[in-house]
Scaffold this motif. Structure first.
Motif, PDB file in Angstrom:
ATOM      1  N   GLY A 237       0.809  -1.214   0.000  1.00  0.00           N
ATOM      2  CA  GLY A 237       0.000   0.000   0.000  1.00  0.00           C
ATOM      3  C   GLY A 237       0.847   1.270   0.000  1.00  0.00           C
ATOM      4  O   GLY A 237       1.947   1.315  -0.574  1.00  0.00           O
ATOM      5  N   PRO A 238       0.344   2.319   0.664  1.00  0.00           N
ATOM      6  CA  PRO A 238       1.082   3.591   0.704  1.00  0.00           C
ATOM      7  C   PRO A 238       2.485   3.451   1.276  1.00  0.00           C
ATOM      8  O   PRO A 238       3.389   4.180   0.871  1.00  0.00           O
ATOM      9  N   ARG A 241       5.011   2.683  -1.413  1.00  0.00           N
ATOM     10  CA  ARG A 241       5.376   3.844  -2.235  1.00  0.00           C
ATOM     11  C   ARG A 241       6.355   4.751  -1.493  1.00  0.00           C
ATOM     12  O   ARG A 241       7.253   5.331  -2.103  1.00  0.00           O
ATOM     13  N   VAL A 242       6.170   4.871  -0.181  1.00  0.00           N
ATOM     14  CA  VAL A 242       7.095   5.683   0.611  1.00  0.00           C
ATOM     15  C   VAL A 242       8.477   5.036   0.635  1.00  0.00           C
ATOM     16  O   VAL A 242       9.509   5.729   0.563  1.00  0.00           O
ATOM     17  N   GLU A 450       1.496  11.292   7.160  1.00  0.00           N
ATOM     18  CA  GLU A 450       2.069  10.183   6.391  1.00  0.00           C
ATOM     19  C   GLU A 450       2.063   8.903   7.217  1.00  0.00           C
ATOM     20  O   GLU A 450       1.801   7.814   6.687  1.00  0.00           O
ATOM     21  N   LYS A 453      -1.509   7.591   7.219  1.00  0.00           N
ATOM     22  CA  LYS A 453      -1.868   7.041   5.910  1.00  0.00           C
ATOM     23  C   LYS A 453      -1.202   5.698   5.648  1.00  0.00           C
ATOM     24  O   LYS A 453      -1.826   4.778   5.094  1.00  0.00           O
ATOM     25  N   THR A 454       0.063   5.560   6.046  1.00  0.00           N
ATOM     26  CA  THR A 454       0.778   4.311   5.768  1.00  0.00           C
ATOM     27  C   THR A 454       0.416   3.198   6.745  1.00  0.00           C
ATOM     28  O   THR A 454       0.513   2.013   6.401  1.00  0.00           O
TER      29      THR A 454
END
Length: 478
Positions: A237-238, A241-242, A450, A453-454
């Motif tokens: 997930g997020p 991407r991080v 962040e 979200k992660t």
């Protein structure tokens, strides 16, 4: 026919009275959702309960209703402090703040972590993650202390092995509260034990608390997923991407205490854990589960504070007055928590007099299949916690509602308590206004939003598993 007609107003009055007993809980939930303030919600809920009790006693809607009701609210708060067990829990809640300040400012926590790193325990990214995970078992005494310790001591390792600060924040946040609520030899256990001790249960309160550990599905699933993430090195997930843009450095916040010696943390901590177990045996006449939790945790905390104070004095790095100031400053940091504890005790006492739990249990008994009650309590706890940002406040509101169902509906108390505790922690992990979320992001040097979200996909996945587990367990055990 005439008799039936005469009974209609009486039945209507009873139904209205039953619904009014739910008003304090409705007020608490409404204020929580509206203002996102647990203390205000508990206070207004307590005032509402006392006004209803005042009217229930036949005082009516006189001119002095608000004045007398307000006086009764204050007297209810005073009355709960007169109870020995409640007074011990309140004293412990203050003293643990001083103990945490001693452990932190003595440099013992930093020294302990430095010692582990020097021994070559973190040579790879996987080992760095496992070290972060393992530190939780040394700092289970308090969730925020655990988060700060893990973040400060390991974020340099995460940078070295090109792992994002968001991943570190996720590991920090998702191990602190779950481990605290599973080990329970800390303020979490004492707080929940204090809430349970006011109810007559089929088994001792300490047995209910210990029995909730293997049924605390959200905490167990969360720890399992964190361990899988660390060992496999895979993220989704997020967070994935991080991880792909780890070259972008996030703002860092340093919260450093110079290292002294590991003994400054380990000895008071071992004193706390060992003496608490010893006092449980002592107060229980040789039986651990029969021991007094409120007595044991108070005595153990006082002893641990004395050990920490003595070691810091002997080191000659601190003066007596300086340590007194440190202790009181640490206590002051926990005053909001102590206020929540006090108001939750008073609210629980009022709701027992009002009979709210009995009314809710009766409605549940008639309208909801009993096996779904744990799952519904988990959902209720999740909603409260995510909107308030505090799991302790959620426990304070839901335990007085859920525990009376145990005896009235013959439910397993361990499962009911585990559902409430799991819901509180799950919502806390999803909430951007949670103090533990904020501390974890600061400790890791990660942006707060962040981090939310992660972490959210992982929390939702474990929450879905926990909800299914509570539904299945309810079907099997009830």
């Amino acid at each position: 026919m005439a008799e039936i007609i005469q009974q209609i107003p009486h039945k209507t009055e009873n139904i209205l009275a039953n619904w009014l007993t739910l008003l304090p809980a409705i007020v608490a939930i409404a204020v929580v959702l509206w203002r996102k303030e647990v203390i205000l919600a508990l206070l207004l809920s307590l005032c509402t309960a006392e006004l209803l009790i005042f009217m229930q006693q036949g005082q009516g809607f006189g001119a002095g209703l608000l004045l007398d009701g307000s006086i009764q609210t204050l007297e209810r708060i005073v009355a709960v402090t007169a109870d020995d067990g409640n007074a011990r829990i309140l004293m412990f809640s203050l003293l643990v703040g001083g103990l945490l300040a001693y452990l932190r400012l003595s440099g013992g926590v930093t020294a302990t972590v430095d010692f582990l790193v020097r021994k070559g325990i973190a040579r790879t990214g996987r080992q760095a993650g496992l070290l972060t995970f393992g530190i939780s078992f040394f700092t289970f005494i308090e969730s925020n202390l655990s988060s700060l310790t893990k973040g400060i001591s390991t974020r340099g390792l995460f940078d070295k092995f090109q792992m994002s600060r968001a991943r570190l924040a996720y590991i920090i946040d998702s191990t602190s509260s779950p481990i605290c609520i599973i080990i329970l030899l800390n303020g979490w256990g004492a707080y929940v034990l204090g809430l349970l001790s006011t109810y007559e249960l089929p088994v001792p309160a300490i047995s209910v608390l210990l029995g909730s550990i293997p049924l605390n599905f959200y905490a167990l699933f969360t720890l399992a997923v964190v361990l899988y993430t660390i060992i496999s090195g895979k993220v989704y997930g997020p967070l994935k991407r991080v991880e792909q843009r780890t070259s972008e450095q996030l703002p860092q916040t340093e919260i450093e205490t110079p290292a002294s010696h590991p003994a400054f943390m380990l000895l008071p901590l071992l004193t706390l854990v060992g003496s608490m177990i010893g006092f449980m045996f002592l107060t229980g006449n040789g039986e651990l589960v029969q021991g007094s939790g409120s007595r044991s945790v108070l005595y153990a905390t006082v002893l641990a504070c004395l050990v920490a104070y003595g070691m810091m004095i002997i080191s000659r790095r601190f003066q007596h007055q300086q340590l007194v100031d440190i202790g009181f400053k640490g206590m002051s940091e926990l005053l909001p928590v102590v206020t929540i504890v006090l108001l939750s005790m008073a609210l629980g006492s009022s709701l027992k007099v009002l009979g709210t739990g009995t009314v809710i249990a009766g409605m549940v008994d008639q309208n909801i299949p009993h096996f779904l009650i744990p799952a519904l309590l988990f959902l209720a706890g999740s909603l409260m916690s995510v909107t308030t940002g505090t799991s302790w406040g959620t426990f304070a509101i839901l335990i007085p509602i859920g525990i009376p169902m145990v005896t009235l509906l013959n439910l397993p108390p361990q499962l009911v308590l585990a559902a409430i505790l799991s819901g509180g922690i799950f919502g806390d992990h999803c909430s951007p206004i949670s103090d533990s979320t904020a501390v974890s992001s600061v400790a890791a040097g990660c942006d707060l939003l962040e981090h939310v979200k992660t972490q959210l996909p992982y929390a939702l996945f474990c929450g879905a598993l926990a909800l299914s587990a509570f539904a299945i367990s309810g079907w099997l055990m009830i």
